[in-house]
Scaffold this motif. Structure first.
Motif, PDB file in Angstrom:
ATOM      1  N   ARG A  90       1.924  23.843   1.632  1.00 45.25           N
ATOM      2  CA  ARG A  90       2.572  23.617   0.355  1.00 45.25           C
ATOM      3  C   ARG A  90       1.609  23.787  -0.813  1.00 45.25           C
ATOM      4  O   ARG A  90       2.014  24.180  -1.899  1.00 45.25           O
ATOM      5  CB  ARG A  90       3.219  22.232   0.347  1.00 45.25           C
ATOM      6  CG  ARG A  90       4.506  22.210   1.155  1.00 45.25           C
ATOM      7  CD  ARG A  90       5.129  20.839   1.191  1.00 45.25           C
ATOM      8  NE  ARG A  90       6.444  20.917   1.798  1.00 45.25           N
ATOM      9  CZ  ARG A  90       6.662  21.064   3.088  1.00 45.25           C
ATOM     10  NH1 ARG A  90       5.647  21.149   3.906  1.00 45.25           N
ATOM     11  NH2 ARG A  90       7.886  21.138   3.580  1.00 45.25           N
TER      12      ARG A  90
ATOM     13  N   THR B  76      10.851  23.658   1.677  1.00 49.07           N
ATOM     14  CA  THR B  76      11.102  23.004   2.954  1.00 49.07           C
ATOM     15  C   THR B  76      10.411  23.765   4.061  1.00 49.07           C
ATOM     16  O   THR B  76      10.120  24.951   3.928  1.00 49.07           O
ATOM     17  CB  THR B  76      12.615  22.908   3.220  1.00 49.07           C
ATOM     18  OG1 THR B  76      12.844  22.258   4.463  1.00 49.07           O
ATOM     19  CG2 THR B  76      13.261  24.284   3.259  1.00 49.07           C
TER      20      THR B  76
ATOM     21  N   SER C 117       0.026  20.056   5.006  1.00 45.01           N
ATOM     22  CA  SER C 117       0.206  20.033   3.551  1.00 45.01           C
ATOM     23  C   SER C 117      -0.496  21.197   2.875  1.00 45.01           C
ATOM     24  O   SER C 117      -0.183  21.547   1.740  1.00 45.01           O
ATOM     25  CB  SER C 117      -0.313  18.709   2.987  1.00 45.01           C
ATOM     26  OG  SER C 117      -1.683  18.548   3.286  1.00 45.01           O
TER      27      SER C 117
ATOM     28  N   LEU D  97      12.680  19.049  -2.787  1.00 47.24           N
ATOM     29  CA  LEU D  97      11.958  19.153  -1.528  1.00 47.24           C
ATOM     30  C   LEU D  97      12.919  18.898  -0.371  1.00 47.24           C
ATOM     31  O   LEU D  97      14.131  18.836  -0.553  1.00 47.24           O
ATOM     32  CB  LEU D  97      10.797  18.142  -1.518  1.00 47.24           C
ATOM     33  CG  LEU D  97       9.844  18.203  -2.714  1.00 47.24           C
ATOM     34  CD1 LEU D  97       8.779  17.117  -2.594  1.00 47.24           C
ATOM     35  CD2 LEU D  97       9.193  19.574  -2.826  1.00 47.24           C
ATOM     36  N   ASP D  98      12.358  18.729   0.807  1.00 52.38           N
ATOM     37  CA  ASP D  98      13.159  18.441   1.997  1.00 52.38           C
ATOM     38  C   ASP D  98      13.460  16.950   2.016  1.00 52.38           C
ATOM     39  O   ASP D  98      12.697  16.145   2.550  1.00 52.38           O
ATOM     40  CB  ASP D  98      12.359  18.860   3.240  1.00 52.38           C
ATOM     41  CG  ASP D  98      13.128  18.624   4.531  1.00 52.38           C
ATOM     42  OD1 ASP D  98      14.306  18.224   4.456  1.00 52.38           O
ATOM     43  OD2 ASP D  98      12.550  18.839   5.607  1.00 52.38           O
TER      44      ASP D  98
ATOM     45  N   LYS E 109       5.490  16.282   2.753  1.00 52.32           N
ATOM     46  CA  LYS E 109       6.503  17.190   2.212  1.00 52.32           C
ATOM     47  C   LYS E 109       6.327  17.424   0.708  1.00 52.32           C
ATOM     48  O   LYS E 109       7.063  18.216   0.121  1.00 52.32           O
ATOM     49  CB  LYS E 109       7.903  16.627   2.465  1.00 52.32           C
ATOM     50  CG  LYS E 109       8.281  16.533   3.941  1.00 52.32           C
ATOM     51  CD  LYS E 109       9.691  16.009   4.108  1.00 52.32           C
ATOM     52  CE  LYS E 109      10.105  15.973   5.566  1.00 52.32           C
ATOM     53  NZ  LYS E 109      11.505  15.500   5.733  1.00 52.32           N
TER      54      LYS E 109
END
Length: 370
Positions: free
Chosen positions: A325, A288, A322, A269-270, A197
């Motif tokens: 992101r 998120t 990932s 972030l989440d 995350k």
């Protein structure tokens, strides 16, 4: 409606965010059964913030890797809950929560189940008076409403509520004064429980500088007490042109809620801290993703990214890739910050990569005790 219970046990042996998003159920049950005593059974490290909730009589802890109770004494929590509650509710479908509800509840038990196999449903039906299919495509906050519906209890607006007291306010005042934060500030929490995350720290540093420069806000960065997080916090804060004040895991969740309630903006972030910011009604932007809605893992924690996002469906097992992101650039992350700042409730506008984060129908409220 269920007969008025004298005592209620809410069981949520999961993560901090799950426990935070169970607080609407406390309000629902208190409104329906104002004289009932409400206790919680949670994992150690996930529910200490509930000890300052005046609606909660007691918080009982399951220690990690054992069934040791909290309070510094040895022994299991089973003796603390065995046949002591008129109503027992478990907020997930785990066997551990189901067994705890079975042992605790003497009159009424409410629980969830997963799976289509007839024998799975059968043994759960033997345990519970009200058995609810776990809706993995639904936001986790709505589980509170499902429990209330099963009990025949009226549900109004769902409210996530965290309490803090004067000591917490004094601790936050002390930190801000010592850090030299005398004016408006914004908070960044750049960490989450799971590394998939994470967003790149160099981009978080660049975003922090951009927000500080554009809006004249003092940056405050926060982390857990984890040595790894603290080291990253110190390393990348040192790369910023506008040096952030650092909260290195010293704050309880109650104190974090107090800090967030005073901030002008939150970026994160989440993670559980994002839930706290939403509960505080702080304008926020969070990075998120949407986990799969299958029963293989929980797709209920946050709202989805827009369906047009290239990362849609880019999953690796139970984790969002990932690489999604890594493709988020600072300029895109800054856009929703610009549209969100100034609103005291989370907005839903923003770029296709980062949006102002808001749990589906949950209203945001923070309350002070005393």
């Amino acid at each position: 409606m269920t007969a008025s219970p004298a005592s209620i046990l809410i069981i949520n042996i999961r993560l901090i965010g799950d426990v935070i998003l169970t607080t609407p159920l406390v309000g629902i049950l208190k409104n329906a059964f104002p004289d009932a005593a409400i206790d919680f059974l949670v994992n150690r490290g996930t529910g200490e913030f509930l000890e300052k909730d005046p609606r909660v009589r007691r918080v009982i802890y399951s220690e990690k890797g054992s069934v040791a109770a909290g309070g510094g004494r040895e022994g299991g929590y089973l003796g603390d809950i065995f046949r002591r509650y008129d109503l027992a509710i478990t907020m997930n479908a785990s066997d551990r929560g189901s067994v705890a509800a079975l042992l605790a509840g003497t009159k009424t038990r409410v629980g969830f189940f997963v799976g289509e196999r007839w024998y799975t449903r059968l043994w759960k039906r033997l345990l519970f008076d009200h058995l609810i299919p776990m809706p993995y495509s639904t936001h986790v906050a709505l589980l509170n409403k499902l429990v209330a519906n099963a009990l025949g209890v009226e549900v109004g607006q769902l409210r996530v509520t965290i309490y803090w007291d004067g000591e917490d306010e004094a601790r936050v005042d002390q930190f801000l004064a010592h850090a030299g934060v005398t004016g408006p500030f914004f908070v960044i929490h750049p960490f989450a429980r799971w590394r998939y995350k994470y967003w790149q720290m160099e981009r978080i540093a660049a975003l922090s500088d951009r927000v500080a420069e554009r809006y004249g806000l003092c940056p405050v960065w926060t982390s857990s007490p984890s040595k790894e997080e603290v080291a990253l916090l110190e390393l990348w804060a040192g790369q910023c042109r506008y040096r952030p004040a650092l909260v290195k895991g010293e704050f309880s969740l109650n104190q974090m809620s107090c800090l967030l309630s005073r901030s002008s903006l939150y970026l994160g972030l989440d993670t559980a801290i994002t839930h706290l910011a939403a509960a505080a009604g702080v304008p926020l932007v969070a990075c998120t993703g949407q986990p799969s809605g299958s029963a293989g893992h929980r797709g209920t924690m946050t709202g989805p990214w827009p369906s047009s996002a290239p990362c849609r469906g880019a999953f690796s097992g139970t984790a969002i890739s990932s690489s999604c992101r890594r493709s988020i650039h600072v300029s895109r992350a800054a856009r929703p910050a610009a549209t969100t700042r100034g609103a005291r409730a989370p907005a839903c506008s923003g770029s296709k990569w980062m949006r102002s984060w808001m749990p589906l129908p949950v209203s945001k409220r923070i309350s002070r005790q005393g």
